[in-house]
Design a protein around this motif. Structure first.
Motif, PDB file in Angstrom:
ATOM      1  N   UNK A 167      75.381 -36.077  21.398  1.00  0.00           N
ATOM      2  CA  UNK A 167      76.249 -37.206  21.067  1.00  0.00           C
ATOM      3  C   UNK A 167      77.692 -36.735  21.252  1.00  0.00           C
ATOM      4  N   UNK A 168      78.371 -37.306  22.228  1.00  0.00           N
ATOM      5  CA  UNK A 168      79.666 -36.783  22.673  1.00  0.00           C
ATOM      6  C   UNK A 168      80.843 -37.487  21.992  1.00  0.00           C
ATOM      7  N   UNK A 169      82.016 -36.877  22.129  1.00  0.00           N
ATOM      8  CA  UNK A 169      83.217 -37.447  21.526  1.00  0.00           C
ATOM      9  C   UNK A 169      83.747 -38.670  22.259  1.00  0.00           C
ATOM     10  N   UNK A 170      83.410 -38.781  23.529  1.00  0.00           N
ATOM     11  CA  UNK A 170      83.816 -39.918  24.361  1.00  0.00           C
ATOM     12  C   UNK A 170      82.661 -40.220  25.314  1.00  0.00           C
ATOM     13  N   UNK A 171      82.457 -41.488  25.622  1.00  0.00           N
ATOM     14  CA  UNK A 171      81.509 -41.854  26.666  1.00  0.00           C
ATOM     15  C   UNK A 171      80.053 -41.737  26.257  1.00  0.00           C
ATOM     16  N   UNK A 172      79.194 -41.739  27.280  1.00  0.00           N
ATOM     17  CA  UNK A 172      77.752 -41.756  27.061  1.00  0.00           C
ATOM     18  C   UNK A 172      77.225 -40.377  26.701  1.00  0.00           C
ATOM     19  N   UNK A 173      76.124 -40.356  25.983  1.00  0.00           N
ATOM     20  CA  UNK A 173      75.492 -39.104  25.614  1.00  0.00           C
ATOM     21  C   UNK A 173      74.635 -38.538  26.727  1.00  0.00           C
ATOM     22  N   UNK A 174      73.999 -37.405  26.420  1.00  0.00           N
ATOM     23  CA  UNK A 174      73.156 -36.731  27.403  1.00  0.00           C
ATOM     24  C   UNK A 174      72.167 -35.859  26.634  1.00  0.00           C
ATOM     25  N   UNK A 175      71.527 -34.923  27.305  1.00  0.00           N
ATOM     26  CA  UNK A 175      70.679 -33.954  26.630  1.00  0.00           C
ATOM     27  C   UNK A 175      71.034 -32.550  27.117  1.00  0.00           C
ATOM     28  N   UNK A 176      70.664 -31.555  26.325  1.00  0.00           N
ATOM     29  CA  UNK A 176      70.885 -30.172  26.744  1.00  0.00           C
ATOM     30  C   UNK A 176      70.150 -29.892  28.047  1.00  0.00           C
ATOM     31  N   UNK A 177      68.913 -30.379  28.142  1.00  0.00           N
ATOM     32  CA  UNK A 177      68.120 -30.137  29.345  1.00  0.00           C
ATOM     33  C   UNK A 177      68.696 -30.759  30.600  1.00  0.00           C
ATOM     34  N   UNK A 178      69.398 -31.877  30.441  1.00  0.00           N
ATOM     35  CA  UNK A 178      70.026 -32.532  31.591  1.00  0.00           C
ATOM     36  C   UNK A 178      71.210 -31.727  32.103  1.00  0.00           C
ATOM     37  N   UNK A 179      71.981 -31.159  31.189  1.00  0.00           N
ATOM     38  CA  UNK A 179      73.227 -30.497  31.573  1.00  0.00           C
ATOM     39  C   UNK A 179      73.068 -29.023  31.941  1.00  0.00           C
ATOM     40  N   UNK A 180      72.135 -28.327  31.309  1.00  0.00           N
ATOM     41  CA  UNK A 180      72.037 -26.876  31.465  1.00  0.00           C
ATOM     42  C   UNK A 180      71.887 -26.396  32.916  1.00  0.00           C
ATOM     43  N   UNK A 181      71.127 -27.088  33.777  1.00  0.00           N
ATOM     44  CA  UNK A 181      70.981 -26.583  35.145  1.00  0.00           C
ATOM     45  C   UNK A 181      72.276 -26.582  35.956  1.00  0.00           C
ATOM     46  N   UNK A 182      73.328 -27.230  35.455  1.00  0.00           N
ATOM     47  CA  UNK A 182      74.551 -27.396  36.249  1.00  0.00           C
ATOM     48  C   UNK A 182      75.654 -26.417  35.875  1.00  0.00           C
ATOM     49  N   UNK A 183      75.366 -25.473  35.005  1.00  0.00           N
ATOM     50  CA  UNK A 183      76.411 -24.574  34.524  1.00  0.00           C
ATOM     51  C   UNK A 183      77.126 -23.837  35.660  1.00  0.00           C
ATOM     52  N   UNK A 216      78.236 -30.011  15.733  1.00  0.00           N
ATOM     53  CA  UNK A 216      77.324 -30.217  14.616  1.00  0.00           C
ATOM     54  C   UNK A 216      75.908 -30.283  15.170  1.00  0.00           C
ATOM     55  N   UNK A 217      75.049 -29.392  14.687  1.00  0.00           N
ATOM     56  CA  UNK A 217      73.667 -29.348  15.157  1.00  0.00           C
ATOM     57  C   UNK A 217      72.741 -29.768  14.030  1.00  0.00           C
ATOM     58  N   UNK A 218      71.891 -30.753  14.325  1.00  0.00           N
ATOM     59  CA  UNK A 218      70.874 -31.203  13.381  1.00  0.00           C
ATOM     60  C   UNK A 218      69.512 -30.828  13.955  1.00  0.00           C
ATOM     61  N   UNK A 219      68.984 -29.652  13.608  1.00  0.00           N
ATOM     62  CA  UNK A 219      67.738 -29.192  14.230  1.00  0.00           C
ATOM     63  C   UNK A 219      66.583 -30.150  14.035  1.00  0.00           C
ATOM     64  N   UNK A 220      66.418 -30.703  12.826  1.00  0.00           N
ATOM     65  CA  UNK A 220      65.289 -31.598  12.562  1.00  0.00           C
ATOM     66  C   UNK A 220      65.364 -32.866  13.398  1.00  0.00           C
ATOM     67  N   UNK A 221      66.583 -33.342  13.608  1.00  0.00           N
ATOM     68  CA  UNK A 221      66.781 -34.576  14.371  1.00  0.00           C
ATOM     69  C   UNK A 221      66.877 -34.331  15.866  1.00  0.00           C
ATOM     70  N   UNK A 222      66.876 -33.046  16.261  1.00  0.00           N
ATOM     71  CA  UNK A 222      67.067 -32.685  17.668  1.00  0.00           C
ATOM     72  C   UNK A 222      68.322 -33.356  18.208  1.00  0.00           C
ATOM     73  N   UNK A 223      69.416 -33.222  17.442  1.00  0.00           N
ATOM     74  CA  UNK A 223      70.676 -33.873  17.793  1.00  0.00           C
ATOM     75  C   UNK A 223      71.824 -32.880  17.718  1.00  0.00           C
ATOM     76  N   UNK A 224      72.777 -33.053  18.613  1.00  0.00           N
ATOM     77  CA  UNK A 224      74.003 -32.265  18.630  1.00  0.00           C
ATOM     78  C   UNK A 224      75.187 -33.212  18.770  1.00  0.00           C
ATOM     79  N   UNK A 225      76.190 -33.007  17.932  1.00  0.00           N
ATOM     80  CA  UNK A 225      77.441 -33.755  18.042  1.00  0.00           C
ATOM     81  C   UNK A 225      78.464 -32.792  18.616  1.00  0.00           C
ATOM     82  N   UNK A 226      78.830 -33.029  19.889  1.00  0.00           N
ATOM     83  CA  UNK A 226      79.533 -32.004  20.664  1.00  0.00           C
ATOM     84  C   UNK A 226      81.043 -32.172  20.685  1.00  0.00           C
ATOM     85  N   UNK A 227      81.573 -33.225  20.035  1.00  0.00           N
ATOM     86  CA  UNK A 227      83.020 -33.427  20.115  1.00  0.00           C
ATOM     87  C   UNK A 227      83.447 -33.513  21.567  1.00  0.00           C
TER      88      UNK A 227
END
Length: 208
Positions: free
Chosen positions: A184-200, A134-145
């Motif tokens: 906002x993840x399905x389990x555990x702590x959240x993160x950001x796209x910018x934090x995770x993207x460099x590790x693909x 679920x992406x909320x563009x205005x809120x800059x939020x993603x619910x990633x399950x």
């Protein structure tokens, strides 16, 4: 952006392929003082009902069909006279927990409005065939399950899952979002796209 995000952590058992695991799940509520969307009705119906606090429930959204994310979806949908939304590709998983119980089909690109903000649904298969964020563009939020977590993709070692598919979903559907998008993840702590993207590439190299 008038919607706020509330979090309820519930505990229970995830079961698949004959195994069972104790898990803590993030249940998310997106809304305001009047209307709310429930994301992943896991484990504890009363805790979720208490968090709804008498508001009008627009929908009960399931990010995917694993039992620990859909435990009380039909019960809460009936209680609040709201639809259950799930991608149809996860019907086989749904049927394992709620055989014969109908749900409303959630399609890629569909939108849902709550509390003055739009929720866009992004089909991100891999953890399961119908996994949807679920992406909320205005809120800059993603619910990633269970598609994306802090530190890597969701698990793909069990039935109905596939590692190359989840990598493709994350690369093509999620890492194209703004870097400051809060995940906002399905389990555990959240993160950001910018934090995770460099590790693909690291995730691809390790293979899980």
């Amino acid at each position: 952006m008038s919607a706020r995000i509330d979090n309820v952590v519930t505990s229970g058992v995830f079961e698949l392929d004959g195994g069972s695991w104790e898990v803590d799940n993030n249940v998310w509520l997106i809304g305001d003082d009047n209307d709310v969307v429930i994301v992943d009705a896991a484990h504890d119906a009363k805790a979720i009902t208490d968090a709804v606090a008498g508001r009008n429930v627009v929908a009960v959204v399931c990010t995917h069909g694993h039992n620990d994310h859909v435990t009380h979806a039909p019960q809460l949908a009936a209680e609040f006279d709201a639809p259950v939304l799930l991608h149809p590709a996860d019907r086989p998983l749904w049927e394992m927990t709620h055989p014969g119980v109908p749900f409303s089909e959630l399609e890629d690109g569909a939108r849902l409005s709550v509390a003055g903000t739009d929720i866009e649904f992004l089909h991100t298969p891999g953890h399961s065939p119908g996994s949807t964020c679920l992406h909320l563009p205005e809120a800059k939020a993603l619910f990633s399950g269970d598609t994306l977590f802090s530190g890597g993709p969701g698990a793909t070692g069990r039935s109905f899952s596939d590692f190359p598919t989840i990598i493709g979903s994350i690369r093509d559907r999620l890492f194209t979002l703004p870097a400051d998008t809060r995940v906002h993840t399905g389990h555990g702590d959240g993160t950001t796209i910018g934090t995770e993207a460099p590790h693909l590439e690291e995730w691809i190299a390790r293979g899980h």
